[in-house]
Design an enzyme around this catalytic site. Structure first.
Site, PDB file in Angstrom:
ATOM      1  N   HIS A  11      -5.683  19.294  28.519  1.00 10.45           N
ATOM      2  CA  HIS A  11      -5.244  19.160  27.030  1.00 10.45           C
ATOM      3  C   HIS A  11      -6.474  19.260  25.986  1.00 10.45           C
ATOM      4  CE1 HIS A  11      -1.196  18.215  28.130  1.00 10.45           C
ATOM      5  NE2 HIS A  11      -1.437  16.979  28.669  1.00 10.45           N
ATOM      6  N   GLU A  31      -5.775  15.770  31.708  1.00 10.05           N
ATOM      7  CA  GLU A  31      -6.329  15.003  30.355  1.00 10.05           C
ATOM      8  C   GLU A  31      -7.437  16.192  29.749  1.00 10.05           C
ATOM      9  OE1 GLU A  31      -4.471  13.520  28.754  1.00 10.05           O
ATOM     10  OE2 GLU A  31      -3.093  12.727  30.727  1.00 10.05           O
ATOM     11  N   LYS A  39      10.260  -1.817   3.291  1.00  9.06           N
ATOM     12  CA  LYS A  39      11.579  -1.997   2.510  1.00  9.06           C
ATOM     13  C   LYS A  39      11.715  -3.483   2.143  1.00  9.06           C
ATOM     14  CE  LYS A  39      14.152   0.344   5.440  1.00  9.06           C
ATOM     15  NZ  LYS A  39      13.057   0.895   6.440  1.00  9.06           N
ATOM     16  N   THR A  40      11.504  -4.124   3.113  1.00  9.16           N
ATOM     17  CA  THR A  40      11.808  -5.799   2.576  1.00  9.16           C
ATOM     18  C   THR A  40      10.936  -6.295   1.758  1.00  9.16           C
ATOM     19  OG1 THR A  40      12.706  -6.013   4.918  1.00  9.16           O
ATOM     20  CG2 THR A  40      12.189  -7.958   3.847  1.00  9.16           C
ATOM     21  N   LEU A  41       9.452  -5.845   1.807  1.00  8.67           N
ATOM     22  CA  LEU A  41       8.430  -6.184   1.084  1.00  8.67           C
ATOM     23  C   LEU A  41       8.840  -5.693  -0.270  1.00  8.67           C
ATOM     24  CD1 LEU A  41       5.111  -5.521   3.041  1.00  8.67           C
ATOM     25  CD2 LEU A  41       6.170  -7.578   2.223  1.00  8.67           C
ATOM     26  N   GLU A  98      -0.739  -2.554   9.774  1.00  9.18           N
ATOM     27  CA  GLU A  98      -0.968  -4.040   9.853  1.00  9.18           C
ATOM     28  C   GLU A  98      -1.344  -4.402  11.128  1.00  9.18           C
ATOM     29  OE1 GLU A  98      -0.718  -8.212   9.995  1.00  9.18           O
ATOM     30  OE2 GLU A  98       0.692  -6.988  11.016  1.00  9.18           O
ATOM     31  N   GLY A 112       0.793  -1.248  -0.005  1.00  7.38           N
ATOM     32  CA  GLY A 112       0.083  -0.012  -0.008  1.00  7.38           C
ATOM     33  C   GLY A 112       0.835   1.043  -0.049  1.00  7.38           C
TER      34      GLY A 112
END
Length: 507
Positions: free
Chosen positions: A338, A335, A114-116, A283, A71
């Site tokens: 924020h 929180e 990168k490996t894919l 993924e 993708g």
């Protein structure tokens, strides 16, 4: 055959010597030493006990990965395909007198594919494919790394010849391990390994059959030796970067294919909420969402499962830490500080406020970036600093002081204030930090933060009713959705009350 003879003869000889009452201890010790040396040499040479070649560690089982399965990364895929065409369109290359590319360097953050891409490249060209990581070449024994480099190039040629292929691709991951900058001092073992790699790349010729292409990947291009990066070795440097929103949606759709998604799952919205995620993280989001659905024995994967998965990938798994009621109240106030500032400077940006402990955080606000941003104005940086300061300021207002929970917030605020100074957007003008005193930088950063702290206090003091109502929901349910939070803001009719004082930077 040799092993069978040895296994049969050795015990017989031992029994015979024992029968003759011969002391066999020295013989056994000598045989053990010889056997150990032989096994060690066999492993280094890549041979088995009987001297036959063992199965290579580098040959990768054939996969069906295509570029269409990856993708995003359209620009990177286009550049890589152009480099691979030199292996396919040989007649065109000869016609134009083009020297074939010898090496392609893929750079980018971890998990970006990168490996894919290297595996897809092998299928695109129908090439023999062998792969190794840089750490496989680093050994304490002198010469082993260089020998393994030679074996790698020899293996890909043998594999291509065996399969009737006229090209081969070698993929080396983490090449910075063996390709790091040399210091020019004492010769080190991995220097010899690098020298051998350079020699092998120089030996790749345009008339070789099979023709070899070396693809390498690294997260740290700045660490590589200049000799490795020059033209004639790694001719193409392709950046495989983090995906943008459109690419993130495409990646999510690829990994969600075949999974039972609920009808109200909006992958476009999830892609928008996951700014900065790599392909591997996306993924993992889809996979974790499916795990949450299976854990609850749900027939489909719902938006709530995806929300939990995003939180897990971003913040880590939920922890068993049980905070006290007073601690929970303080975290909730922090929180909400924020969240309120975030909604004022970027309406629609709060996705969720939660008190569920994850990783090292006792609570957090999940932001929903409305768009991917790569350039920031002074106003945008100041607004983000205000969001960071909102938690500590809320604690000051309702507790009279700060807590250690603001440490990371202050680190981020300081970094962005420094960015304002370094980018020439402060009162110091365009500066180089090495040419001015550190005290000047410190004073300017302090001035920026103090001004923004005051503005943040002014904003938060207008929201007592929202603090009270939101705090009650958070303490009861531990989760407050962004839509509910925004509805409360609108009901109090306080969003428009800040028009009297702009939130943007002054001058």
């Amino acid at each position: 055959m040799v092993k069978e003879i040895l296994f049969g003869a050795v015990p017989a000889v031992i029994v015979f010597l024992l029968f003759l009452k011969v002391n066999i201890g020295p013989f056994l010790l000598f045989a053990a030493v010889l056997g150990g040396i032989y096994v060690l040499l066999s492993r280094q040479a890549g041979t088995g006990f009987a001297g036959k070649a063992t199965r290579s560690r580098h040959i990768v089982p054939k996969t069906n990965i295509q570029f269409s399965d990856i993708g995003g990364q359209e620009r990177a895929k286009r550049e890589l395909k152009e480099a691979l065409d030199f292996l396919i369109k040989k007649d065109k290359i000869r016609h134009y007198g083009i020297r074939p590319i010898k090496g392609v360097l893929l750079t980018g953050p971890p998990g970006t594919g990168k490996t894919l891409m290297a595996k897809a490249a092998a299928n695109y060209t129908n090439s023999a494919f062998v792969a190794a990581s840089g750490s496989q070449f680093v050994e304490m024994y002198v010469g082993v790394g260089a020998q393994r480099i030679r074996e790698l190039f020899r293996e890909v040629k043998q594999l291509a010849e065996k399969n009737g292929q006229d090209s081969g691709i070698i993929f080396i991951d983490e090449i910075e391990v063996i390709g790091g900058k040399r210091d020019g001092q004492q010769q080190r073992e991995y220097d010899q390994t690098l020298n051998q790699l350079l020699t092998e790349m120089d030996g790749i010729g345009s008339t070789d059959n099979p023709r070899i292409l070396l693809i390498a990947a690294t997260n740290r291009k700045d660490m590589l030796d200049p000799a490795l990066l020059r033209p004639g070795r790694f001719d193409r440097h392709i950046v495989v970067d983090l995906p943008d929103r459109k690419a993130r949606e495409q990646i999510l759709r690829i990994h969600a294919a075949g999974k039972p998604l609920a009808d109200d799952v909006d992958l476009e919205k999830i892609a928008q909420e996951t700014f900065g995620f790599s392909g591997a993280q996306l993924e993992s989001v889809v996979n974790e969402a499916a795990i949450y659905a299976m854990r609850e024995q749900s027939e489909t994967i719902s938006p709530r499962h995806f929300a939990l998965a995003v939180d897990k990938v971003m913040m880590g798994e939920q922890t068993d830490r049980e905070a006290t009621v007073e601690e929970k109240r303080r975290v909730a106030i922090h929180e909400l500080g924020h969240a309120i500032i975030s909604e004022q400077v970027r309406p629609g940006s709060v996705s969720q406020v939660t008190l569920t402990p994850r990783g090292q955080a006792l609570g957090y606000v999940r932001q929903n970036p409305l768009e991917d941003r790569y350039l920031y104005t002074k106003e945008a940086l100041e607004q983000q600093i205000m969001v960071c300061l909102g938690g500590a300021v809320a604690e000051e207002i309702y507790y009279g002081g700060r807590s250690t929970g603001s440490k990371n917030d202050f680190e981020q605020a300081l970094a962005m204030a420094h960015e304002i100074v370094q980018s020439g957007m402060s009162r110091l003008g365009i500066v180089h930090l090495s040419y001015i005193a550190k005290s000047q930088v410190h004073e300017e950063v302090n001035r920026i933060l103090e001004e923004l702290l005051e503005r943040t206090r002014w904003v938060l003091r207008q929201f007592d009713p929202v603090f009270a109502n939101s705090l009650q929901i958070l303490l009861e349910k531990e989760v407050l959705s962004g839509d509910v939070f925004r509805r409360m803001l609108h009901e109090q009719q306080l969003v428009g009350s800040l028009s009297a004082q702009p939130l943007a930077g002054r001058g």
